[in-house]
Design a protein around this motif. Structure first.
Motif, PDB file in Angstrom:
ATOM      1  N   SER A   1       0.840  -1.199   0.000  1.00 22.27           N
ATOM      2  CA  SER A   1       0.000   0.000   0.000  1.00 22.27           C
ATOM      3  C   SER A   1       0.874   1.249   0.000  1.00 22.27           C
ATOM      4  N   LEU A   2       0.539   2.190  -0.866  1.00 23.13           N
ATOM      5  CA  LEU A   2       1.221   3.477  -0.934  1.00 23.13           C
ATOM      6  C   LEU A   2       0.182   4.556  -0.695  1.00 23.13           C
ATOM      7  N   LEU A   3       0.383   5.358   0.346  1.00 24.86           N
ATOM      8  CA  LEU A   3      -0.583   6.383   0.726  1.00 24.86           C
ATOM      9  C   LEU A   3      -0.016   7.769   0.480  1.00 24.86           C
ATOM     10  N   PHE A   4      -0.846   8.655  -0.061  1.00 24.39           N
ATOM     11  CA  PHE A   4      -0.509  10.057  -0.240  1.00 24.39           C
ATOM     12  C   PHE A   4      -1.521  10.901   0.524  1.00 24.39           C
ATOM     13  N   VAL A   5      -1.035  11.988   1.127  1.00 27.63           N
ATOM     14  CA  VAL A   5      -1.956  12.929   1.754  1.00 27.63           C
ATOM     15  C   VAL A   5      -1.292  14.301   1.818  1.00 27.63           C
ATOM     16  N   GLY A   6      -2.064  15.346   1.581  1.00 31.30           N
ATOM     17  CA  GLY A   6      -1.563  16.700   1.735  1.00 31.30           C
ATOM     18  C   GLY A   6      -1.620  17.109   3.191  1.00 31.30           C
ATOM     19  N   ASP A   7      -0.639  17.873   3.633  1.00 28.72           N
ATOM     20  CA  ASP A   7      -0.643  18.234   5.059  1.00 28.72           C
ATOM     21  C   ASP A   7      -1.720  19.264   5.394  1.00 28.72           C
ATOM     22  N   ASN A   8      -2.397  19.823   4.379  1.00 25.23           N
ATOM     23  CA  ASN A   8      -3.520  20.724   4.626  1.00 25.23           C
ATOM     24  C   ASN A   8      -4.862  20.016   4.448  1.00 25.23           C
ATOM     25  N   SER A   9      -4.816  18.719   4.232  1.00 29.51           N
ATOM     26  CA  SER A   9      -6.052  17.955   4.049  1.00 29.51           C
ATOM     27  C   SER A   9      -6.759  17.759   5.381  1.00 29.51           C
ATOM     28  N   PRO A  10      -8.093  17.867   5.410  1.00 30.49           N
ATOM     29  CA  PRO A  10      -8.819  17.574   6.654  1.00 30.49           C
ATOM     30  C   PRO A  10      -8.730  16.102   7.025  1.00 30.49           C
ATOM     31  N   PHE A  11      -8.232  15.267   6.095  1.00 28.87           N
ATOM     32  CA  PHE A  11      -8.092  13.838   6.357  1.00 28.87           C
ATOM     33  C   PHE A  11      -6.642  13.446   6.637  1.00 28.87           C
ATOM     34  N   HIS A  12      -5.806  14.427   6.961  1.00 25.51           N
ATOM     35  CA  HIS A  12      -4.400  14.164   7.228  1.00 25.51           C
ATOM     36  C   HIS A  12      -4.222  13.217   8.419  1.00 25.51           C
ATOM     37  N   SER A  13      -4.918  13.483   9.514  1.00 24.71           N
ATOM     38  CA  SER A  13      -4.794  12.634  10.704  1.00 24.71           C
ATOM     39  C   SER A  13      -5.334  11.234  10.434  1.00 24.71           C
ATOM     40  N   GLU A  14      -6.330  11.150   9.551  1.00 22.95           N
ATOM     41  CA  GLU A  14      -6.883   9.843   9.195  1.00 22.95           C
ATOM     42  C   GLU A  14      -5.842   9.000   8.468  1.00 22.95           C
ATOM     43  N   ALA A  15      -5.084   9.642   7.565  1.00 18.41           N
ATOM     44  CA  ALA A  15      -4.032   8.928   6.836  1.00 18.41           C
ATOM     45  C   ALA A  15      -2.933   8.458   7.782  1.00 18.41           C
ATOM     46  N   LEU A  16      -2.581   9.293   8.765  1.00 22.38           N
ATOM     47  CA  LEU A  16      -1.577   8.900   9.758  1.00 22.38           C
ATOM     48  C   LEU A  16      -2.063   7.703  10.575  1.00 22.38           C
ATOM     49  N   HIS A  17      -3.325   7.754  10.958  1.00 20.93           N
ATOM     50  CA  HIS A  17      -3.905   6.645  11.725  1.00 20.93           C
ATOM     51  C   HIS A  17      -3.886   5.361  10.902  1.00 20.93           C
ATOM     52  N   MET A  18      -4.277   5.461   9.646  1.00 27.73           N
ATOM     53  CA  MET A  18      -4.320   4.288   8.778  1.00 27.73           C
ATOM     54  C   MET A  18      -2.927   3.688   8.605  1.00 27.73           C
ATOM     55  N   THR A  19      -1.931   4.543   8.411  1.00 33.43           N
ATOM     56  CA  THR A  19      -0.558   4.070   8.228  1.00 33.43           C
ATOM     57  C   THR A  19      -0.063   3.344   9.475  1.00 33.43           C
ATOM     58  N   SER A  20      -0.451   3.823  10.636  1.00 33.53           N
ATOM     59  CA  SER A  20      -0.001   3.197  11.885  1.00 33.53           C
ATOM     60  C   SER A  20      -0.578   1.795  12.063  1.00 33.53           C
ATOM     61  N   LYS A  21      -1.664   1.497  11.375  1.00 36.38           N
ATOM     62  CA  LYS A  21      -2.302   0.187  11.508  1.00 36.38           C
ATOM     63  C   LYS A  21      -1.860  -0.796  10.422  1.00 36.38           C
ATOM     64  N   LEU A  22      -1.240  -0.297   9.355  1.00 34.08           N
ATOM     65  CA  LEU A  22      -0.781  -1.163   8.275  1.00 34.08           C
ATOM     66  C   LEU A  22       0.584  -1.746   8.608  1.00 34.08           C
ATOM     67  N   ASP A  23       0.900  -2.866   8.013  1.00 31.08           N
ATOM     68  CA  ASP A  23       2.209  -3.488   8.172  1.00 31.08           C
ATOM     69  C   ASP A  23       3.248  -2.587   7.500  1.00 31.08           C
ATOM     70  N   ARG A  24       4.199  -2.079   8.282  1.00 34.09           N
ATOM     71  CA  ARG A  24       5.165  -1.124   7.742  1.00 34.09           C
ATOM     72  C   ARG A  24       6.105  -1.741   6.714  1.00 34.09           C
TER      73      ARG A  24
END
Length: 235
Positions: free
Chosen positions: A135-158
């Protein structure tokens, strides 16, 4: 589903916000059919109370007034950064103008159904542990879903996932800064043998090979890569 209609085998999927949520859900349910996910400003949790209220406001305005200026501004704010939305001194960008025209063409009832669906989405965080694809995730740091992307990444296998944060960008990285996606996607696709520069070798276990990425692109604060702002010259 198109997968069954066109008799597709395993596929690589790419989606933005709600589309990323749907594709992730599909990958969790049909793990053998998805070999890779490219997700832009993805969602995985149920709406926070602020997002729920935000959507409710749009739903009520849509119901009574249709696709009016208020709804369009709220949607544009969700997807684009302040820089491209413009101001009294700076005109809004071409992409925002194009998006505004597209919103004018959309039926209010369809947008209303979309907002109702996204406002009632369940949390799929637990299912993320079942994902077997890269999985490759992209997110803009001004996105209202920025924290959601961080949360999702923390749950995926690094070992099989990476996050790319694009500075000075909203949710629509594909539209605002598509050039920021090129290098990460090249390295991601190398793992599948779809892109093979002669001078690069990759670990088959990782979606991105850190040894092949310029050190200045790596940031210990993020869970993958963090791109610096990319500026283009205008002649």
């Amino acid at each position: 589903m198109m997968f069954f209609l066109f008799r597709l085998g395993a596929v690589m999927c790419m989606g933005v916000t709600a589309g990323a949520y749907i594709l992730t859900l599909f990958a969790i349910k049909y793990r053998h059919r998805v070999v890779g996910l490219i997700l832009i400003s993805p969602l995985c949790k149920a709406p926070s109370w602020t997002e729920w209220l935000y959507n409710k406001v749009m739903l009520n305005v849509l119901y009574y007034y249709g696709m009016c200026g208020v709804v369009k501004e709220l949607l544009l704010k969700r997807y684009f950064s302040k820089e491209v939305r413009g101001s009294a001194q700076v005109p809004e960008s071409d992409i925002v103008q194009a998006c505004r025209r597209l919103l004018d063409e959309r039926q209010s009832s369809n947008v209303l159904k979309f907002l109702e669906a996204i406002n009632g989405r369940p949390d799929i965080t637990e299912g993320l542990r079942k994902l077997q694809c890269r999985s490759l995730l992209f997110v803009g740091d001004n996105s209202p879903f920025h924290s959601e992307a961080l949360h999702m990444t923390s749950k995926l296998d690094r070992r099989y996932s990476a996050l790319v944060e694009v500075q000075s960008c909203g949710s629509m990285v594909t539209e605002e800064q598509p050039h920021a996606m090129l290098i990460p996607m090249e390295y991601f696709l190398m793992g599948y043998g779809l892109y093979r520069p002669s001078t690069v070798s990759l670990s088959p276990r990782s979606p991105l090979s850190p040894s092949c990425i310029a050190p200045e692109l790596l940031s210990p604060e993020s869970m993958g890569l963090k791109l610096k702002p990319i500026k283009t010259r205008i002649s």
